[in-house]
Motif scaffolding. Structure first.
Motif, PDB file in Angstrom:
ATOM      1  N   THR A 245       5.177   2.349  -2.026  1.00 43.40           N
ATOM      2  CA  THR A 245       6.018   2.620  -3.189  1.00 43.40           C
ATOM      3  C   THR A 245       5.336   2.071  -4.442  1.00 43.40           C
ATOM      4  N   GLY A 246       5.782   2.513  -5.575  1.00 42.61           N
ATOM      5  CA  GLY A 246       5.184   2.060  -6.826  1.00 42.61           C
ATOM      6  C   GLY A 246       4.058   2.980  -7.257  1.00 42.61           C
ATOM      7  N   ASP A 247       3.368   2.581  -8.289  1.00 37.83           N
ATOM      8  CA  ASP A 247       2.294   3.386  -8.863  1.00 37.83           C
ATOM      9  C   ASP A 247       1.003   3.186  -8.079  1.00 37.83           C
ATOM     10  N   MET A 248       0.701   4.140  -7.235  1.00 36.17           N
ATOM     11  CA  MET A 248      -0.501   4.072  -6.407  1.00 36.17           C
ATOM     12  C   MET A 248      -1.550   5.091  -6.859  1.00 36.17           C
ATOM     13  N   THR A 249      -1.387   5.645  -8.067  1.00 35.82           N
ATOM     14  CA  THR A 249      -2.297   6.702  -8.514  1.00 35.82           C
ATOM     15  C   THR A 249      -3.753   6.257  -8.542  1.00 35.82           C
ATOM     16  N   ALA A 250      -4.006   4.971  -8.694  1.00 35.94           N
ATOM     17  CA  ALA A 250      -5.384   4.478  -8.766  1.00 35.94           C
ATOM     18  C   ALA A 250      -6.157   4.711  -7.469  1.00 35.94           C
ATOM     19  N   ILE A 251      -5.461   4.850  -6.345  1.00 29.99           N
ATOM     20  CA  ILE A 251      -6.174   5.050  -5.074  1.00 29.99           C
ATOM     21  C   ILE A 251      -6.253   6.517  -4.665  1.00 29.99           C
ATOM     22  N   HIS A 252      -5.530   7.378  -5.348  1.00 33.40           N
ATOM     23  CA  HIS A 252      -5.414   8.763  -4.892  1.00 33.40           C
ATOM     24  C   HIS A 252      -6.755   9.470  -4.755  1.00 33.40           C
ATOM     25  N   ALA A 253      -7.580   9.432  -5.768  1.00 28.07           N
ATOM     26  CA  ALA A 253      -8.855  10.163  -5.707  1.00 28.07           C
ATOM     27  C   ALA A 253      -9.750   9.633  -4.591  1.00 28.07           C
ATOM     28  N   ASP A 254      -9.844   8.306  -4.455  1.00 21.93           N
ATOM     29  CA  ASP A 254     -10.697   7.729  -3.411  1.00 21.93           C
ATOM     30  C   ASP A 254     -10.164   8.042  -2.013  1.00 21.93           C
TER      31      ASP A 254
ATOM     32  N   LEU B 141     -11.912  10.339   1.032  1.00 24.56           N
ATOM     33  CA  LEU B 141     -12.092   9.951   2.435  1.00 24.56           C
ATOM     34  C   LEU B 141     -11.477  10.998   3.367  1.00 24.56           C
ATOM     35  N   ALA B 142     -10.308  11.523   2.986  1.00 28.45           N
ATOM     36  CA  ALA B 142      -9.689  12.575   3.806  1.00 28.45           C
ATOM     37  C   ALA B 142     -10.565  13.821   3.842  1.00 28.45           C
ATOM     38  N   ALA B 143     -11.186  14.157   2.730  1.00 28.99           N
ATOM     39  CA  ALA B 143     -12.079  15.321   2.690  1.00 28.99           C
ATOM     40  C   ALA B 143     -13.289  15.102   3.594  1.00 28.99           C
TER      41      ALA B 143
ATOM     42  N   VAL C 230      -3.229  12.960   6.792  1.00 24.76           N
ATOM     43  CA  VAL C 230      -3.359  12.217   5.532  1.00 24.76           C
ATOM     44  C   VAL C 230      -3.105  13.146   4.351  1.00 24.76           C
ATOM     45  N   LEU C 231      -3.677  14.324   4.401  1.00 22.91           N
ATOM     46  CA  LEU C 231      -3.479  15.282   3.313  1.00 22.91           C
ATOM     47  C   LEU C 231      -2.020  15.709   3.210  1.00 22.91           C
ATOM     48  N   ALA C 232      -1.361  15.844   4.343  1.00 26.30           N
ATOM     49  CA  ALA C 232       0.066  16.177   4.324  1.00 26.30           C
ATOM     50  C   ALA C 232       0.866  15.060   3.669  1.00 26.30           C
ATOM     51  N   ALA C 233       0.543  13.817   4.002  1.00 24.89           N
ATOM     52  CA  ALA C 233       1.231  12.676   3.391  1.00 24.89           C
ATOM     53  C   ALA C 233       0.937  12.599   1.895  1.00 24.89           C
ATOM     54  N   ALA C 234      -0.297  12.885   1.532  1.00 23.95           N
ATOM     55  CA  ALA C 234      -0.695  12.818   0.124  1.00 23.95           C
ATOM     56  C   ALA C 234       0.007  13.872  -0.711  1.00 23.95           C
ATOM     57  N   SER C 235       0.285  15.008  -0.110  1.00 23.43           N
ATOM     58  CA  SER C 235       0.822  16.128  -0.883  1.00 23.43           C
ATOM     59  C   SER C 235       2.179  15.838  -1.507  1.00 23.43           C
ATOM     60  N   SER C 236       2.881  14.850  -0.997  1.00 24.56           N
ATOM     61  CA  SER C 236       4.192  14.534  -1.572  1.00 24.56           C
ATOM     62  C   SER C 236       4.115  13.497  -2.689  1.00 24.56           C
ATOM     63  N   VAL C 237       2.928  12.922  -2.916  1.00 22.94           N
ATOM     64  CA  VAL C 237       2.848  11.853  -3.930  1.00 22.94           C
ATOM     65  C   VAL C 237       1.759  12.043  -4.986  1.00 22.94           C
ATOM     66  N   VAL C 238       0.748  12.841  -4.715  1.00 20.02           N
ATOM     67  CA  VAL C 238      -0.336  12.967  -5.691  1.00 20.02           C
ATOM     68  C   VAL C 238       0.030  13.977  -6.779  1.00 20.02           C
ATOM     69  N   ALA C 239      -0.684  13.893  -7.874  1.00 24.34           N
ATOM     70  CA  ALA C 239      -0.449  14.775  -9.011  1.00 24.34           C
ATOM     71  C   ALA C 239      -0.719  16.235  -8.625  1.00 24.34           C
ATOM     72  N   PRO C 240       0.016  17.161  -9.241  1.00 26.21           N
ATOM     73  CA  PRO C 240      -0.195  18.584  -8.942  1.00 26.21           C
ATOM     74  C   PRO C 240      -1.651  19.031  -9.104  1.00 26.21           C
ATOM     75  N   ALA C 241      -2.352  18.462 -10.061  1.00 26.80           N
ATOM     76  CA  ALA C 241      -3.757  18.839 -10.250  1.00 26.80           C
ATOM     77  C   ALA C 241      -4.595  18.465  -9.030  1.00 26.80           C
TER      78      ALA C 241
ATOM     79  N   GLU D 211      -3.949  20.914  -6.178  1.00 26.92           N
ATOM     80  CA  GLU D 211      -4.690  22.169  -6.355  1.00 26.92           C
ATOM     81  C   GLU D 211      -6.191  22.006  -6.134  1.00 26.92           C
ATOM     82  N   SER D 212      -6.757  20.890  -6.631  1.00 29.08           N
ATOM     83  CA  SER D 212      -8.212  20.716  -6.571  1.00 29.08           C
ATOM     84  C   SER D 212      -8.708  20.131  -5.250  1.00 29.08           C
ATOM     85  N   ASP D 213      -7.887  19.303  -4.591  1.00 36.32           N
ATOM     86  CA  ASP D 213      -8.361  18.585  -3.406  1.00 36.32           C
ATOM     87  C   ASP D 213      -7.574  18.910  -2.136  1.00 36.32           C
ATOM     88  N   VAL D 214      -6.244  18.820  -2.224  1.00 43.69           N
ATOM     89  CA  VAL D 214      -5.419  18.927  -1.020  1.00 43.69           C
ATOM     90  C   VAL D 214      -5.405  20.348  -0.464  1.00 43.69           C
TER      91      VAL D 214
END
Length: 154
Positions: A76-85, A89-91, A108-119, A122-125
């Motif tokens: 929970t909380g602002d975890m955006t700093a780890i999203h790209a990294d 790793l998932a890629a 991992v990608l399924a879990a990420a899809s509910s919290v990462v930015a829409p951009a 589209e670009s990664d997930v």
């Protein structure tokens, strides 16, 4: 933070190398609470570099790192700093020669899809899940297809 970092962080990360799967997975699950307590910036500087360095030759280590990323996405909380990294790793896991690693990458990608930015969706997930939806392994294919279906339904 300093007591945890100076006395416990190294011990905590040693659990990621344990020979018992339950110990490794418990360490991964604990990251959800650690991420919630310390935040994305702290995890980005102290956790993600260690996870990246542990994404090594043994497939069990790669799986463990991916489960750790999944737990961080659940923090929970602002975890955006780890999203790209974590997505990077998932890629990497999605291109692995071992189907179990690709399967966990899809989770991992399924879990990420509910919290990462829409951009990032589209670009990664989506592109990575689309690749996995054509995988030769039925479990990987199914997990990726369901994740993609959930993305389009959202």
């Amino acid at each position: 933070t300093s007591v945890f970092e100076s006395k416990l962080l190294a011990l905590f990360f040693s659990y990621f190398h344990d020979s018992v799967a339950a110990v490794r997975l418990s360490a991964c699950r604990a990251l959800e609470g650690i991420g919630s307590a310390y935040g994305g910036a702290w995890c980005s500087s102290r956790v993600m570099p260690k996870l990246s360095s542990k994404f090594g030759a043994a497939y069990l280590q790669r799986v463990t790192v991916l489960y750790a990323c999944e737990s961080l996405f659940k923090s929970t909380g602002d975890m955006t700093a780890i999203h790209a990294d974590a997505l990077a790793l998932a890629a990497r896991g999605a291109k692995d020669s071992v189907s179990n690693v690709r399967y966990v990458a899809a989770k991992v990608l399924a879990a990420a899809s509910s919290v990462v930015a829409p951009a990032l969706i589209e670009s990664d997930v989506k592109p990575t899940l689309s690749e996995l939806a054509g995988d030769e392994d039925d479990d990987v294919l199914f997990t990726a297809a369901v994740a993609l279906q959930n993305l389009t339904a959202a």
